[in-house]
Design a protein around this motif. Structure first.
Motif, PDB file in Angstrom:
ATOM      1  N   SER A 188       0.808  -1.223   0.000  1.00 48.72           N
ATOM      2  CA  SER A 188       0.000   0.000   0.000  1.00 48.72           C
ATOM      3  C   SER A 188       0.841   1.273   0.000  1.00 48.72           C
ATOM      4  CB  SER A 188      -0.944   0.005   1.211  1.00 48.72           C
ATOM      5  OG  SER A 188      -0.191  -0.036   2.432  1.00 48.72           O
ATOM      6  N   GLN A 189       2.113   1.145   0.430  1.00 49.98           N
ATOM      7  CA  GLN A 189       2.970   2.324   0.423  1.00 49.98           C
ATOM      8  C   GLN A 189       3.351   2.751  -0.990  1.00 49.98           C
ATOM      9  OE1 GLN A 189       6.204   0.892   2.817  1.00 49.98           O
ATOM     10  NE2 GLN A 189       5.317   1.632   4.745  1.00 49.98           N
ATOM     11  N   LEU A 190       3.175   1.867  -1.948  1.00 48.18           N
ATOM     12  CA  LEU A 190       3.570   2.180  -3.327  1.00 48.18           C
ATOM     13  C   LEU A 190       2.574   3.097  -4.031  1.00 48.18           C
ATOM     14  CD1 LEU A 190       4.793  -1.323  -4.543  1.00 48.18           C
ATOM     15  CD2 LEU A 190       6.187   0.652  -3.878  1.00 48.18           C
ATOM     16  N   ALA A 191       1.284   2.905  -3.795  1.00 45.97           N
ATOM     17  CA  ALA A 191       0.282   3.683  -4.544  1.00 45.97           C
ATOM     18  C   ALA A 191      -1.081   3.543  -3.885  1.00 45.97           C
ATOM     19  CB  ALA A 191       0.217   3.207  -5.992  1.00 45.97           C
ATOM     20  N   HIS A 192      -1.958   4.445  -4.246  1.00 47.16           N
ATOM     21  CA  HIS A 192      -3.352   4.373  -3.809  1.00 47.16           C
ATOM     22  C   HIS A 192      -4.208   3.942  -5.001  1.00 47.16           C
ATOM     23  CE1 HIS A 192      -2.562   6.210   0.074  1.00 47.16           C
ATOM     24  NE2 HIS A 192      -1.854   7.156  -0.542  1.00 47.16           N
ATOM     25  N   PRO A 193      -5.128   3.037  -4.798  1.00 45.79           N
ATOM     26  CA  PRO A 193      -5.966   2.576  -5.917  1.00 45.79           C
ATOM     27  C   PRO A 193      -6.836   3.717  -6.455  1.00 45.79           C
ATOM     28  CG  PRO A 193      -6.830   1.793  -3.828  1.00 45.79           C
ATOM     29  CD  PRO A 193      -5.501   2.393  -3.527  1.00 45.79           C
ATOM     30  N   PRO A 194      -7.100   3.747  -7.759  1.00 45.62           N
ATOM     31  CA  PRO A 194      -7.935   4.798  -8.371  1.00 45.62           C
ATOM     32  C   PRO A 194      -9.415   4.570  -8.074  1.00 45.62           C
ATOM     33  CG  PRO A 194      -7.282   3.220 -10.038  1.00 45.62           C
ATOM     34  CD  PRO A 194      -6.588   2.806  -8.773  1.00 45.62           C
ATOM     35  N   VAL A 195      -9.805   4.853  -6.856  1.00 41.99           N
ATOM     36  CA  VAL A 195     -11.178   4.559  -6.430  1.00 41.99           C
ATOM     37  C   VAL A 195     -12.207   5.437  -7.130  1.00 41.99           C
ATOM     38  CG1 VAL A 195     -10.475   3.705  -4.176  1.00 41.99           C
ATOM     39  CG2 VAL A 195     -10.881   6.155  -4.490  1.00 41.99           C
ATOM     40  N   PHE A 196     -11.763   6.518  -7.783  1.00 44.83           N
ATOM     41  CA  PHE A 196     -12.707   7.409  -8.469  1.00 44.83           C
ATOM     42  C   PHE A 196     -13.180   6.817  -9.797  1.00 44.83           C
ATOM     43  CE2 PHE A 196      -8.304   8.592  -9.167  1.00 44.83           C
ATOM     44  CZ  PHE A 196      -8.177   8.512 -10.554  1.00 44.83           C
ATOM     45  N   LEU A 197     -12.584   5.707 -10.219  1.00 42.75           N
ATOM     46  CA  LEU A 197     -12.997   5.043 -11.447  1.00 42.75           C
ATOM     47  C   LEU A 197     -13.827   3.801 -11.127  1.00 42.75           C
ATOM     48  CD1 LEU A 197      -9.703   5.194 -13.561  1.00 42.75           C
ATOM     49  CD2 LEU A 197     -11.779   6.548 -13.905  1.00 42.75           C
ATOM     50  N   ASP A 198     -14.744   3.465 -12.053  1.00 40.16           N
ATOM     51  CA  ASP A 198     -15.482   2.216 -11.896  1.00 40.16           C
ATOM     52  C   ASP A 198     -14.536   1.045 -12.170  1.00 40.16           C
ATOM     53  OD1 ASP A 198     -17.846   3.604 -11.430  1.00 40.16           O
ATOM     54  OD2 ASP A 198     -18.347   3.678 -13.557  1.00 40.16           O
ATOM     55  N   SER A 199     -14.940  -0.117 -11.735  1.00 45.28           N
ATOM     56  CA  SER A 199     -14.176  -1.304 -12.063  1.00 45.28           C
ATOM     57  C   SER A 199     -14.184  -1.509 -13.578  1.00 45.28           C
ATOM     58  CB  SER A 199     -14.788  -2.536 -11.381  1.00 45.28           C
ATOM     59  OG  SER A 199     -14.238  -3.720 -11.922  1.00 45.28           O
ATOM     60  N   PRO A 200     -13.073  -1.865 -14.182  1.00 43.48           N
ATOM     61  CA  PRO A 200     -13.028  -2.084 -15.635  1.00 43.48           C
ATOM     62  C   PRO A 200     -13.838  -3.306 -16.060  1.00 43.48           C
ATOM     63  CG  PRO A 200     -10.945  -2.730 -14.631  1.00 43.48           C
ATOM     64  CD  PRO A 200     -11.752  -2.044 -13.566  1.00 43.48           C
ATOM     65  N   ARG A 201     -14.437  -3.976 -15.088  1.00 47.87           N
ATOM     66  CA  ARG A 201     -15.295  -5.129 -15.398  1.00 47.87           C
ATOM     67  C   ARG A 201     -16.747  -4.893 -14.981  1.00 47.87           C
ATOM     68  NH1 ARG A 201     -10.386  -6.987 -13.652  1.00 47.87           N
ATOM     69  NH2 ARG A 201     -11.036  -6.904 -11.483  1.00 47.87           N
ATOM     70  N   ASP A 202     -17.074  -3.629 -14.645  1.00 48.86           N
ATOM     71  CA  ASP A 202     -18.416  -3.312 -14.155  1.00 48.86           C
ATOM     72  C   ASP A 202     -19.308  -2.853 -15.311  1.00 48.86           C
ATOM     73  OD1 ASP A 202     -20.670  -2.578 -12.830  1.00 48.86           O
ATOM     74  OD2 ASP A 202     -19.734  -1.009 -11.591  1.00 48.86           O
ATOM     75  N   ARG A 203     -20.125  -3.782 -15.819  1.00 54.14           N
ATOM     76  CA  ARG A 203     -21.014  -3.444 -16.935  1.00 54.14           C
ATOM     77  C   ARG A 203     -22.145  -2.506 -16.521  1.00 54.14           C
ATOM     78  NH1 ARG A 203     -19.658  -8.796 -18.514  1.00 54.14           N
ATOM     79  NH2 ARG A 203     -18.998  -8.907 -20.709  1.00 54.14           N
ATOM     80  N   CYS A 204     -22.392  -2.380 -15.222  1.00 55.36           N
ATOM     81  CA  CYS A 204     -23.474  -1.519 -14.731  1.00 55.36           C
ATOM     82  C   CYS A 204     -22.944  -0.188 -14.191  1.00 55.36           C
ATOM     83  CB  CYS A 204     -24.268  -2.230 -13.632  1.00 55.36           C
ATOM     84  SG  CYS A 204     -25.091  -3.731 -14.182  1.00 55.36           S
ATOM     85  N   GLY A 205     -21.653   0.047 -14.327  1.00 58.01           N
ATOM     86  CA  GLY A 205     -21.068   1.274 -13.808  1.00 58.01           C
ATOM     87  C   GLY A 205     -21.331   2.476 -14.692  1.00 58.01           C
ATOM     88  N   ARG A 206     -20.923   3.639 -14.207  1.00 58.62           N
ATOM     89  CA  ARG A 206     -21.149   4.883 -14.942  1.00 58.62           C
ATOM     90  C   ARG A 206     -20.370   4.931 -16.247  1.00 58.62           C
ATOM     91  NH1 ARG A 206     -19.383   8.760 -10.214  1.00 58.62           N
ATOM     92  NH2 ARG A 206     -17.864   7.037 -10.123  1.00 58.62           N
ATOM     93  N   VAL A 207     -19.148   4.414 -16.228  1.00 63.92           N
ATOM     94  CA  VAL A 207     -18.337   4.433 -17.446  1.00 63.92           C
ATOM     95  C   VAL A 207     -18.971   3.559 -18.520  1.00 63.92           C
ATOM     96  CG1 VAL A 207     -16.116   3.744 -18.434  1.00 63.92           C
ATOM     97  CG2 VAL A 207     -16.183   4.973 -16.260  1.00 63.92           C
ATOM     98  N   ALA A 208     -19.374   2.355 -18.139  1.00 66.04           N
ATOM     99  CA  ALA A 208     -19.990   1.451 -19.112  1.00 66.04           C
ATOM    100  C   ALA A 208     -21.273   2.064 -19.689  1.00 66.04           C
ATOM    101  CB  ALA A 208     -20.293   0.098 -18.447  1.00 66.04           C
ATOM    102  N   TYR A 209     -22.054   2.672 -18.807  1.00 64.85           N
ATOM    103  CA  TYR A 209     -23.305   3.303 -19.271  1.00 64.85           C
ATOM    104  C   TYR A 209     -23.004   4.428 -20.254  1.00 64.85           C
ATOM    105  CZ  TYR A 209     -27.685   5.915 -19.195  1.00 64.85           C
ATOM    106  OH  TYR A 209     -28.826   6.578 -19.567  1.00 64.85           O
ATOM    107  N   TYR A 210     -22.025   5.268 -19.937  1.00 64.94           N
ATOM    108  CA  TYR A 210     -21.690   6.398 -20.822  1.00 64.94           C
ATOM    109  C   TYR A 210     -21.200   5.885 -22.174  1.00 64.94           C
ATOM    110  CZ  TYR A 210     -19.757  10.820 -22.421  1.00 64.94           C
ATOM    111  OH  TYR A 210     -19.493  11.961 -23.166  1.00 64.94           O
ATOM    112  N   LEU A 211     -20.388   4.838 -22.153  1.00 63.71           N
ATOM    113  CA  LEU A 211     -19.854   4.309 -23.406  1.00 63.71           C
ATOM    114  C   LEU A 211     -20.968   3.732 -24.281  1.00 63.71           C
ATOM    115  CD1 LEU A 211     -16.581   2.572 -22.136  1.00 63.71           C
ATOM    116  CD2 LEU A 211     -16.825   4.797 -23.255  1.00 63.71           C
ATOM    117  N   ARG A 212     -21.896   3.016 -23.674  1.00 65.08           N
ATOM    118  CA  ARG A 212     -23.004   2.464 -24.461  1.00 65.08           C
ATOM    119  C   ARG A 212     -23.875   3.589 -25.036  1.00 65.08           C
ATOM    120  NH1 ARG A 212     -22.945  -1.480 -20.226  1.00 65.08           N
ATOM    121  NH2 ARG A 212     -24.651  -0.407 -19.143  1.00 65.08           N
ATOM    122  N   GLU A 213     -24.065   4.651 -24.250  1.00 60.50           N
ATOM    123  CA  GLU A 213     -24.845   5.786 -24.744  1.00 60.50           C
ATOM    124  C   GLU A 213     -24.114   6.479 -25.893  1.00 60.50           C
ATOM    125  OE1 GLU A 213     -25.467   9.280 -22.179  1.00 60.50           O
ATOM    126  OE2 GLU A 213     -27.615   8.891 -22.443  1.00 60.50           O
TER     127      GLU A 213
END
Length: 230
Positions: A188-213
């Motif tokens: 954990s000392q190396l980096a913080h996870p990009p929690v502001f992004l949806d999971s790249p495998r989340d088909r129901c996330g905001r990113v996936a929805y925007y891309l389909r739109e």
């Protein structure tokens, strides 16, 4: 009061103002440039609104002066009675109409009445223009949409592709994170996870929805979306 002329609304579709190829985005989204009729009616509406404000101020000042006169000791008569006497005298012929008794109170009262009529006319005219503007606004907005539509799709495509790149970068990040976690490495000392992004495998996330739109709007192709987000 100056006559307020309102042209009859046009039944045909509004003429669109042609724009030069080097038109700026600010000019492209201008409703006034999209429709000369909309610009004309809106300008007239603004002019009448200013006149309405000015007339209201004048009416308020006249009403204040009338109250002062009615309370003054110098007003020792009933101005309404004086007005009636003047009209009767005119009918009898005792006094020429031009010589009818007048006083400051009556003059101001008549002026105030005229201002009130002006206010009523202005409000009716503004209401009529507002109704016309609602129609013209919709037509002008349609004209703007037609011109700005391709550029909007370009911007949507740029955002969508940036999200795809970010999602792919996060997927690569998650691969390493999953390996480290599987080995129970304290990293954990190396980096913080990009929690502001949806999971790249989340088909129901905001990113996936925007891309389909974005695909539905024709900004990008469906094949551009990572399979995990389709």
């Amino acid at each position: 009061m100056e006559a307020i002329m309102l042209a009859a609304p046009r039944k045909e579709r509004m003429a669109k103002t042609e724009m030069a190829p080097n038109t700026t985005i600010a000019e492209m989204v201008s409703l006034d440039r999209a429709s000369e009729e909309y610009a004309r009616v809106r300008t007239r509406r603004d002019e009448l609104s200013l006149r309405l404000v000015s007339t209201e101020r004048e009416a308020i000042e006249l009403a204040r002066e009338l109250r002062s006169l009615s309370l003054s000791e110098e007003t020792g008569h009933n101005p309404i009675d004086r007005a009636a006497e003047a009209r009767v005298s005119d009918l009898i012929g005792d006094v020429a109409p031009s010589a009818a008794p007048r006083d400051d109170f009556l003059l101001k009262q008549e002026t105030l009445n005229a201002k009130q009529r002006d206010l009523d006319d202005l409000k009716q005219a503004i209401n009529a223009l507002d109704s016309r503007l609602r129609v013209l606004h919709g037509q002008a907005s349609e004209a703007v949409r037609e011109k700005i539509g391709p550029l909007i799709l370009e911007r949507i495509a740029a955002v969508a592709r940036s999200l795809i790149a970010a999602s792919e970068a996060q997927r690569a990040y998650d691969e390493i994170a999953d390996m480290l976690n599987a080995e129970n490495v304290w990293w954990s000392q190396l980096a913080h996870p990009p929690v502001f992004l949806d999971s790249p495998r989340d088909r129901c996330g905001r990113v996936a929805y925007y891309l389909r739109e974005a695909v539905e709007k024709g900004a990008i192709g469906a094949e551009e979306i990572p399979e995990a987000l389709r």
